[in-house]
Design a protein around this motif. Structure first.
Motif, PDB file in Angstrom:
ATOM      1  N   TYR A 120      24.952  21.042  36.093  1.00  0.00           N
ATOM      2  CA  TYR A 120      24.923  22.360  35.782  1.00  0.00           C
ATOM      3  C   TYR A 120      24.367  22.513  34.318  1.00  0.00           C
ATOM      4  O   TYR A 120      23.848  23.533  33.880  1.00  0.00           O
ATOM      5  CB  TYR A 120      26.105  23.012  35.600  1.00  0.00           C
ATOM      6  N   GLY A 121      24.597  21.446  33.517  1.00  0.00           N
ATOM      7  CA  GLY A 121      24.017  21.518  32.270  1.00  0.00           C
ATOM      8  C   GLY A 121      22.576  21.589  31.803  1.00  0.00           C
ATOM      9  O   GLY A 121      22.139  22.166  30.740  1.00  0.00           O
ATOM     10  N   ARG A 142      18.852  26.677  32.363  1.00  0.00           N
ATOM     11  CA  ARG A 142      18.531  27.426  31.413  1.00  0.00           C
ATOM     12  C   ARG A 142      18.103  28.765  31.419  1.00  0.00           C
ATOM     13  O   ARG A 142      17.510  28.926  32.701  1.00  0.00           O
ATOM     14  CB  ARG A 142      17.215  26.574  30.281  1.00  0.00           C
ATOM     15  N   ARG A 155      23.683  29.079  32.770  1.00  0.00           N
ATOM     16  CA  ARG A 155      24.735  28.118  32.740  1.00  0.00           C
ATOM     17  C   ARG A 155      25.900  28.788  32.672  1.00  0.00           C
ATOM     18  O   ARG A 155      26.873  28.310  33.713  1.00  0.00           O
ATOM     19  CB  ARG A 155      24.709  27.254  31.428  1.00  0.00           C
ATOM     20  N   THR A 192      29.647  26.631  28.187  1.00  0.00           N
ATOM     21  CA  THR A 192      28.407  26.837  28.268  1.00  0.00           C
ATOM     22  C   THR A 192      27.802  26.340  26.691  1.00  0.00           C
ATOM     23  O   THR A 192      26.696  26.033  26.807  1.00  0.00           O
ATOM     24  CB  THR A 192      28.089  28.526  28.270  1.00  0.00           C
TER      25      THR A 192
END
Length: 378
Positions: free
Chosen positions: A112-113, A116, A121, A310
């Motif tokens: 998930y990181g 953008r 996120r 996040t």
């Protein structure tokens, strides 16, 4: 994506499943609740110690392989928990299960990181939190169902089976690259951290993780033992369901707020909910107030934790963000384990007000610290 959510949901379900079974386990093994509660602390200890290893393996060999290996370890430990003959084995197997499920956090976070901007996120993490909250509602229901059938053992057998099935689904899910989503919002991604201040950022990550673990993980874990030691054993499952409902409903609202609110407002909202819940539990004892505390702590977790998920890794340069996630989560889990271990005896002695008052003070301090750090994110 669904396989990753299943993995996270099963890890959360395994964590929540044990608390409603504490009284039955103590009765079956002719021991006290404080002894079997040590299994909760052992689970967190195993998870926290294994987290950095899984983070390193995910960076080196990919999140898919790390996730499959860890889930196989967790499935084997769940089988052992279902066959467990006594409290000593119980504590050891719970630690092993925690170590296996520890792979979920760094593996899924790496996936998930890459989304953008920051709103994408946070919405992804909020969706994941909703799924895990739903599993937190289902696990006490599973515990009550198996207890009505006369044994607690099938509950862990179900977790083992579902985990094994999820392992088979992971390969295809982790081959798919995450999609970059463009959405408008009130804030933008921060620039990369300054390399000369990386050591300071690591200290911040570790410190915030420890503080969050003591409050946001430790206090919810103590709700069921608090009710059990107060003689309200029938309510232990209900308080966990209410906590999970608090997480689930608040994350649905959070998905909208994340579009327009900045991180400082999100952190302040979560922190104030946590302080209110803990202080109410300290000042007004009773089953109903602990239920309200559970709902407020669930809301606090949604707003505060997803915001830290996040933004906090972005305090470090891009190559170090996977390690940042692992260290933050490991610090939180180890702190939670220490909190549960140190306070379970206080609950056994009836000192509920002391435990939750200290939790409220720590939550206020955590909120102030996160707001201070959030100035780096603007």
């Amino acid at each position: 994506m669904s396989a990753l959510r299943w993995a996270a949901a099963l890890g959360n379900a395994d964590w929540h499943l044990a608390a409603p079974l504490l009284a039955a386990l103590a009765t079956a093994w002719h021991t006290d609740i404080a002894t079997v509660t040590t299994g909760l602390a052992a689970y967190s200890l195993g998870q926290g110690l294994a987290m950095p290893l899984w983070g390193w393996l995910a960076d080196r060999y990919g999140p898919g392989r790390s996730l499959r290996t860890g889930l196989l370890v967790a499935a084997a430990a769940s089988v052992g928990s279902a066959l467990c003959p006594g409290p000593g084995w119980w504590i050891a197997l719970r630690a092993t299960a925690g170590a296996g499920f520890a792979t979920v956090i760094p593996s899924v976070s790496l996936y998930y990181g890459s989304l953008r901007p920051a709103q994408a996120r946070q919405r992804a993490f909020a969706t994941l939190t909703s799924v895990t909250a739903a599993s937190g509602i289902a696990s006490p229901v599973l515990a009550d169902t198996v207890l009505r059938c006369g044994s607690w053992r099938p509950a862990f057998a179900v977790i083992a089976l579902l985990t094994a099935v999820t392992v088979c689904r992971i390969r295809a899910a982790t081959r798919t690259a995450p999609v970059r989503v463009d959405v408008g919002g009130a804030y933008e991604d921060p620039p990369d951290a300054v390399p000369s201040r990386t050591s300071v950022a690591y200290c911040t990550v570790l410190g915030l993780g420890a503080a969050e673990g003591a409050v946001m993980l430790g206090l919810p874990a103590l709700l069921a033992p608090a009710l059990a030691t107060a003689g309200s054993q029938a309510s232990t499952s209900a308080v966990l369901v209410i906590y999970a409902l608090g997480v689930l409903t608040s994350t649905l609202v959070l998905r909208r707020h994340a579009r327009v609110w900045g991180p400082m407002r999100l952190l302040a909202t979560g922190g104030s909910m946590g302080v209110t819940g803990a202080l109410l539990a300290a000042l007004v004892p009773g089953t109903a107030v602990l239920m309200l505390c559970a709902a407020l702590l669930g809301t606090a977790w949604s707003y505060l934790h997803t915001t830290l998920q996040t933004w906090l890794p972005w305090l470090l340069p891009a190559p170090a963000r996977g390690r940042a996630v692992s260290l933050f989560s490991a610090s939180a889990i180890l702190s939670s384990s220490a909190t549960v271990g140190l306070t379970s005896s206080l609950l056994q002695d009836g000192r509920h007000a002391t435990v939750f008052a200290a939790g409220g003070i720590l939550c206020a301090a955590l909120t102030c610290w996160t707001l201070y750090v959030a100035r780096r994110w603007r």
